[in-house]
Write an enzyme that holds these catalytic residues in place. Structure first.
Site, PDB file in Angstrom:
ATOM      1  N   HIS A 270      -0.261  11.610 -11.752  1.00  0.00           N
ATOM      2  CA  HIS A 270      -1.422  11.934 -10.921  1.00  0.00           C
ATOM      3  C   HIS A 270      -1.152  13.276 -10.238  1.00  0.00           C
ATOM      4  CE1 HIS A 270      -4.147  11.539  -7.456  1.00  0.00           C
ATOM      5  NE2 HIS A 270      -4.735  10.546  -8.076  1.00  0.00           N
TER       6      HIS A 270
ATOM      7  N   ASP B 207       6.059   6.786  -7.308  1.00  0.00           N
ATOM      8  CA  ASP B 207       4.670   6.738  -6.870  1.00  0.00           C
ATOM      9  C   ASP B 207       4.185   5.302  -7.140  1.00  0.00           C
ATOM     10  OD1 ASP B 207       1.921   6.699  -6.757  1.00  0.00           O
ATOM     11  OD2 ASP B 207       1.631   8.568  -7.855  1.00  0.00           O
TER      12      ASP B 207
ATOM     13  N   GLN C 223      -0.304   2.553  -7.812  1.00  0.00           N
ATOM     14  CA  GLN C 223      -0.954   1.563  -8.687  1.00  0.00           C
ATOM     15  C   GLN C 223      -0.087   0.326  -8.921  1.00  0.00           C
ATOM     16  OE1 GLN C 223      -4.016   1.746  -9.423  1.00  0.00           O
ATOM     17  NE2 GLN C 223      -4.479   3.908  -9.143  1.00  0.00           N
TER      18      GLN C 223
ATOM     19  N   LYS D 152      -5.922   0.927  -1.649  1.00  0.00           N
ATOM     20  CA  LYS D 152      -5.955   0.353  -3.005  1.00  0.00           C
ATOM     21  C   LYS D 152      -5.453  -1.088  -3.003  1.00  0.00           C
ATOM     22  CE  LYS D 152      -4.930   4.829  -5.114  1.00  0.00           C
ATOM     23  NZ  LYS D 152      -6.097   5.324  -5.839  1.00  0.00           N
TER      24      LYS D 152
HETATM   25  N1  PMP Z   1      -0.849   8.338  -7.471  1.00  0.00           N
HETATM   26  C1  PMP Z   1      -1.525   7.494  -8.251  1.00  0.00           C
HETATM   27  C2  PMP Z   1      -0.853   6.928  -9.473  1.00  0.00           C
HETATM   28  C3  PMP Z   1      -2.843   7.167  -7.934  1.00  0.00           C
HETATM   29  O1  PMP Z   1      -3.519   6.335  -8.717  1.00  0.00           O
HETATM   30  C4  PMP Z   1      -3.428   7.713  -6.766  1.00  0.00           C
HETATM   31  C5  PMP Z   1      -4.867   7.389  -6.387  1.00  0.00           C
HETATM   32  N2  PMP Z   1      -5.787   7.510  -7.430  1.00  0.00           N
HETATM   33  C6  PMP Z   1      -2.668   8.575  -5.982  1.00  0.00           C
HETATM   34  C7  PMP Z   1      -1.385   8.863  -6.370  1.00  0.00           C
HETATM   35  C8  PMP Z   1      -3.223   9.199  -4.751  1.00  0.00           C
HETATM   36  O2  PMP Z   1      -3.501   8.240  -3.785  1.00  0.00           O
HETATM   37  P1  PMP Z   1      -4.316   8.626  -2.475  1.00  0.00           P
HETATM   38  O3  PMP Z   1      -5.546   9.329  -2.942  1.00  0.00           O
HETATM   39  O4  PMP Z   1      -4.599   7.308  -1.835  1.00  0.00           O
HETATM   40  O5  PMP Z   1      -3.434   9.501  -1.655  1.00  0.00           O
END
Ligand code: PMP
Length: 410
Positions: free
Chosen positions: A121, A198, A201, A224
């Site tokens: 991400h 990270d 998920q 999430k």
């Molecule tokens: N890493 C992953 C794997 C994600 O799925 C997400 C959210 N889509 C994030 C980081 C970022 O999370 P946030 O927008 O809550 O900071």
């Protein structure tokens, strides 16, 4: 675990979307919130609201107890050795940036290497690009298999004595692959590098034990995992958090302030500059209670079952490309796909007319989209409130989309 009963906890499922009951398949972007969390937030604001740590009055004590109590709940949830290793942040993005600013930028130099897959991400990719730019360190990308997984032998080959940091998503937000973080941490540590996971998920969807995984840092988001937006967590090993610099300076995080220099509180409070995310943390604590009562093993099994079922059903429709590990493979609860010849935004728009909410776009993973050779994809992601009937509705809506765009499908 009974998702039909669980749905009753979530007021949003009373919504009609374009004349249809809501089928929410976008929990990887953000989850819905159960009444149990909403009620704790209401209770907090109606009966406890005050600033924390500095007040000597009764409400200040109540708020502080709730806030610090939430830290303890989160620590137990991820099996952190101590609540003092849980820092409340705004979310995964902020947690990862805090490691980049407070740890990596202070230490890395030319010749040092940061190892990660190109499928990350953007939140776990750009901070490291920025560290590399600022310090002269080099980014080394791991090769991806065609289903988006990585091989441990490639990690072994990439990590060297120059590697200072290895990072990866525990579960990919695009492909749903579950990465072998424990094994990767072992390789990183053998070469003297730290391991950053990270968990955006994974923490909401499966049991995560930071001691078992032996990661040095773990980042995740409350929104999430049935908690409010605006709160997340940075977990770190105690000695690393103690060494790490704060990112935000100001009230709350200080010990002694002189005119020309100051000292900080201990970990974790030195990282929580300004009025902290009090209600958010309290809400996250309630979300942790909610998920724990249902059981993370059960949730993981349920989500993976729905993902496998969805893959099989989508693959049985002609003209749909599904990305990521095969059905039945141990995986997270999401499915990424394209209706051949149709832009995923158009697919998502037609699904929305049927009350089915899926995400379409690059999913904050543009380099991965290039590897998959697509501009964007649609993604259906599952959580504890989704049922097999939701997949029936997805498939029906996709059949309608296929008819609607029939001319475009090759
Ligand atoms: N890493 C992953 C794997 C994600 O799925 C997400 C959210 N889509 C994030 C980081 C970022 O999370 P946030 O927008 O809550 O900071």
């Amino acid at each position: 675990m009974n998702p039909v009963e669980i749905r009753k906890d979530f007021p949003i499922f009373a919504e009609q979307i374009n004349g249809h009951p809501l089928v929410y398949l976008d929990s990887a972007a953000t989850s819905q919130k159960p009444r149990q969390v909403l009620e704790v937030l209401k209770q907090y604001y109606e009966h406890e609201n005050s600033n924390v740590h500095r007040g000597v009055h009764t409400l200040g004590t109540r708020a502080t107890e709730s806030y610090e109590g939430a830290r303890e709940k989160v620590a137990r949830f991820i099996n952190a050795p101590s609540a003092n290793q849980v820092v409340f942040t705004r979310g995964t993005t902020e947690s990862l940036n805090m490691i980049a600013y407070g740890y990596a930028r202070q230490r890395f130099q030319p010749g040092d290497e940061i190892v990660l897959p190109p499928s990350e991400h953007h939140s776990n990719l750009i901070p490291w690009q920025q560290v590399a730019r600022a310090t002269g360190a080099t980014i080394k990308y791991l090769p991806l298999q065609s289903d988006g997984t990585i091989r441990l032998e490639d990690v072994e080959a990439a990590v060297t004595a120059n590697t200072k940091l290895v990072t990866i998503a525990h579960v990919s937000n695009v492909l749903g692959a579950i990465n072998p973080v424990k094994e990767i941490a072992e390789i990183a540590h053998r070469h003297g590098a730290i391991m950053v996971v990270d968990g955006a998920q994974s923490v909401p969807h499966m049991p995560v034990d930071v001691q078992e995984m032996d990661c040095d840092f773990l980042a995740f988001s409350g929104h999430k995992m049935c908690g409010p937006t605006g709160v997340g967590v940075l977990y770190g090993k105690k000695e690393l958090l103690d060494e790490m610099e704060p990112t935000y300076f100001g009230g709350e995080m200080i010990d002694v302030v002189e005119l020309y220099e100051s000292t900080w509180k201990e970990t974790p409070w030195k990282f929580e500059g300004g009025t902290p995310i009090i209600a958010g943390a309290v809400g996250l604590g309630a979300a942790v209670d909610y998920l724990t009562a249902i059981g993370l093993e059960e949730i993981a099994e349920h989500d993976a079952h729905l993902a496998s079922l969805a893959i099989e059903r989508l693959q049985s429709l002609n003209g749909i490309d599904v990305y990521g590990p095969e059905a039945g493979v141990h995986r997270g609860g999401l499915v990424t796909f394209n209706l051949r010849g149709v832009h995923p935004h158009d697919v998502a728009t037609v699904l929305d007319t049927q009350g089915v909410a899926v995400r379409a776009g690059h999913h904050c993973a543009q380099p991965l989209m290039r590897i998959l050779n697509v501009g964007s994809t649609a993604r259906a992601s599952f959580y504890l409130y989704n049922t097999e009937e939701d997949i029936d509705r997805l498939v029906e809506a996709l059949q309608q989309a296929k008819e609607f765009f029939g001319h475009a499908i090759g």
